[in-house]
Design an enzyme around this catalytic site. Structure first.
Site, short mmCIF file in Angstrom:
data_model
loop_
_atom_site.label_atom_id
_atom_site.label_comp_id
_atom_site.label_asym_id
_atom_site.label_seq_id
_atom_site.Cartn_x
_atom_site.Cartn_y
_atom_site.Cartn_z
N SER A 116 0.83 -1.21 0.00
CA SER A 116 0.00 0.00 0.00
C SER A 116 0.86 1.25 0.00
O SER A 116 1.97 1.26 0.56
CB SER A 116 -0.86 -0.01 1.26
OG SER A 116 -1.51 1.22 1.43
N TYR A 140 -1.84 -0.04 10.12
CA TYR A 140 -2.13 -0.71 8.84
C TYR A 140 -0.91 -0.61 7.91
O TYR A 140 -0.40 -1.61 7.41
CB TYR A 140 -3.36 -0.07 8.18
CG TYR A 140 -3.55 -0.50 6.75
CD1 TYR A 140 -3.97 -1.78 6.44
CD2 TYR A 140 -3.28 0.39 5.70
CE1 TYR A 140 -4.12 -2.18 5.11
CE2 TYR A 140 -3.42 0.00 4.38
CZ TYR A 140 -3.85 -1.29 4.09
OH TYR A 140 -3.97 -1.67 2.78
N LYS A 144 1.91 -3.57 6.63
CA LYS A 144 2.26 -3.85 5.22
C LYS A 144 3.77 -3.70 5.01
O LYS A 144 4.39 -4.47 4.29
CB LYS A 144 1.50 -2.89 4.29
CG LYS A 144 -0.01 -3.12 4.28
CD LYS A 144 -0.36 -4.35 3.46
CE LYS A 144 -1.85 -4.62 3.44
NZ LYS A 144 -2.23 -5.79 2.65
N1 UFG Z 1 -12.84 11.37 2.98
C1 UFG Z 1 -13.76 12.32 3.31
N2 UFG Z 1 -14.95 11.91 3.80
C2 UFG Z 1 -15.26 10.60 3.99
C3 UFG Z 1 -14.31 9.62 3.63
C4 UFG Z 1 -13.09 10.04 3.12
O1 UFG Z 1 -13.51 13.51 3.19
O2 UFG Z 1 -16.36 10.29 4.47
C5 UFG Z 1 -11.55 11.80 2.44
C6 UFG Z 1 -10.38 11.28 3.27
O3 UFG Z 1 -10.13 12.14 4.35
C7 UFG Z 1 -9.27 11.22 2.22
C8 UFG Z 1 -10.02 10.90 0.92
O4 UFG Z 1 -11.37 11.26 1.15
O5 UFG Z 1 -8.66 12.46 2.11
C9 UFG Z 1 -9.96 9.44 0.55
O6 UFG Z 1 -10.35 8.69 1.67
P1 UFG Z 1 -10.67 7.13 1.60
O7 UFG Z 1 -11.16 6.74 2.97
O8 UFG Z 1 -11.54 6.84 0.45
O9 UFG Z 1 -9.26 6.47 1.32
P2 UFG Z 1 -7.91 6.64 2.13
O10 UFG Z 1 -7.03 7.55 1.30
O11 UFG Z 1 -8.09 7.00 3.53
O12 UFG Z 1 -7.42 5.13 2.18
C10 UFG Z 1 -6.97 4.47 1.06
C11 UFG Z 1 -7.16 2.98 1.19
C12 UFG Z 1 -6.27 2.43 2.26
C13 UFG Z 1 -4.86 2.88 2.06
C14 UFG Z 1 -4.82 4.36 2.00
C15 UFG Z 1 -3.45 4.90 1.79
O13 UFG Z 1 -8.49 2.67 1.48
O14 UFG Z 1 -6.32 1.02 2.24
O15 UFG Z 1 -5.64 4.79 0.91
O16 UFG Z 1 -3.40 6.18 2.32
F1 UFG Z 1 -4.07 2.48 3.05
#
Ligand code: UFG
Length: 325
Positions: A116, A140, A144
């Site tokens: 990741s 997490y 990894k």
């Molecule tokens: N976000 C919001 N509102 C929400 C959900 C997410 O604003 O309700 C934002 C988050 O703060 C982030 C972006 O949208 O800035 C993307 O968020 P996601 O939860 O969709 O994805 P992440 O970037 O947190 O996580 C993903 C993968 C993980 C991995 C990670 C690496 O799901 O498995 O990228 O940073 F580890």
């Protein structure tokens, strides 16, 4: 040729199984169904089992004699990893050690591993390449990275060859609508934004004061079918005698939360959103330098922009949710 796919009932795993079958391989899914879906396993047998059960996984490897392993099975909620770190080290590191134990007992020596971009932590550069420092900011990402280190050491001993694929943000769904993203609970931006537009609760925009052009966080959204193809190319790299390696899979382009929401709107889904504080551990921007994937695997993302990716996600969620505007 049989390929054992751990976590083949999950989001990226099931898309990879579909493509494996289309390319003439036989995917054998090994999944405990803790987060995966039985109905996503359509392209080969499903063995319900846990990675911690070393005897069972060893027996399965003996019975099926797969040529290689594609290893997806893992706990994958960043937020949960902060509140329950043991689960992440136990399932991800412990589960992988058990699988590697089975592989060593049965002389299976090739693995494609789901790593990741979370292993990079908070990057100091705009485009992250594979040589950037890896300083995860949550258990997490740390789990990894620990597995990457284990695989690196085993490869040095020439026991087991690997390709570790560091994905950026998996998004979208199968273009034929057979499988897609289905998490309980759902925490990801794109499905939550679509659900909001389909009548469920409003979306919180986590952070509007990031040092990005519009103040919201930027991510590199890569289509799940492009990720699946990356796995097949990684597998074929190992099968043809290629060296162990660590490779990013991302598009090289970032989109902010607000850009995702406005594109969803252009596609006819009006998500209701409100500004909210930053989510703990969220970096401002994570965007891949994809040149190594292009060079070593001859990989290129076919979905070139967020609109194409989002339209497949919307089609999937419209099909699978009974709620409408
Ligand atoms: N976000 C919001 N509102 C929400 C959900 C997410 O604003 O309700 C934002 C988050 O703060 C982030 C972006 O949208 O800035 C993307 O968020 P996601 O939860 O969709 O994805 P992440 O970037 O947190 O996580 C993903 C993968 C993980 C991995 C990670 C690496 O799901 O498995 O990228 O940073 F580890």
């Amino acid at each position: 040729m049989k390929i054992l796919v751990t976590g083949g009932a999950g989001y990226i795993g099931s898309h990879t199984c579909k493509l494996l079958a289309q390319m003439g391989y036989e995917p054998i899914t090994y999944d405990n169904l803790s987060t995966g879906h039985k109905e996503f396993v359509k392209w080969g047998p499903l063995i319900i089992g846990d990675l911690h059960d070393t005897n069972k996984i060893t027996q399965i490897l003996k019975n099926y004699c797969p040529t290689a392993i594609i290893h997806f099975a893992a706990s994958a909620y960043v937020g949960e990893s902060v509140t329950d770190p043991f689960k992440y080290y136990w399932n991800n590191v412990g589960g992988t050690l058990s699988l590697l134990n089975g592989m060593r007992k049965t002389n299976i020596n090739k693995i494609v591993f789901s790593s990741s971009c979370a292993t990079y932590g908070v990057p100091e550069v705009e485009l992250i390449n594979e040589s950037c420092p890896q300083k995860p900011v949550n258990p997490y990402g740390q789990s990894k990275l620990m597995i990457e280190q284990i695989l690196r050491d085993l490869a040095d001993k020439e026991e087991i060859k690997h390709i570790c694929l560091r994905y950026f943000n998996a998004a979208g769904a199968d273009k034929e609508g057979e499988i897609g993203e289905k998490h309980y609970p759902e925490t990801h931006l794109i499905p939550l934004a679509i659900f909001s537009g389909l009548g469920q609760s409003a979306l919180s925009i986590f952070g509007t004061d990031f040092p990005t052009p519009d103040g919201t966080a930027v991510r590199d959204y890569v289509h799940v079918e492009d990720l699946a193809r990356g796995h097949i190319l990684a597998l074929e790299h190992l099968l043809s005698g290629g060296e162990s390696d660590f490779i990013n899979l991302g598009t090289g382009k970032g989109n902010s939360v607000r850009e995702v929401l406005s594109t969803i709107k252009e596609l006819g889904i009006h998500a209701i959103s409100h500004d909210a504080p930053r989510r703990e551990g969220d970096p401002a921007s994570l965007v891949a330098d994809k040149s190594k994937a292009m060079r070593i695997l001859k990989w290129q993302n076919e979905y070139k922009n967020i609109k194409q990716i989002l339209s497949t996600a919307i089609a999937w969620h419209q099909k699978t949710t009974s709620l409408t505007n």
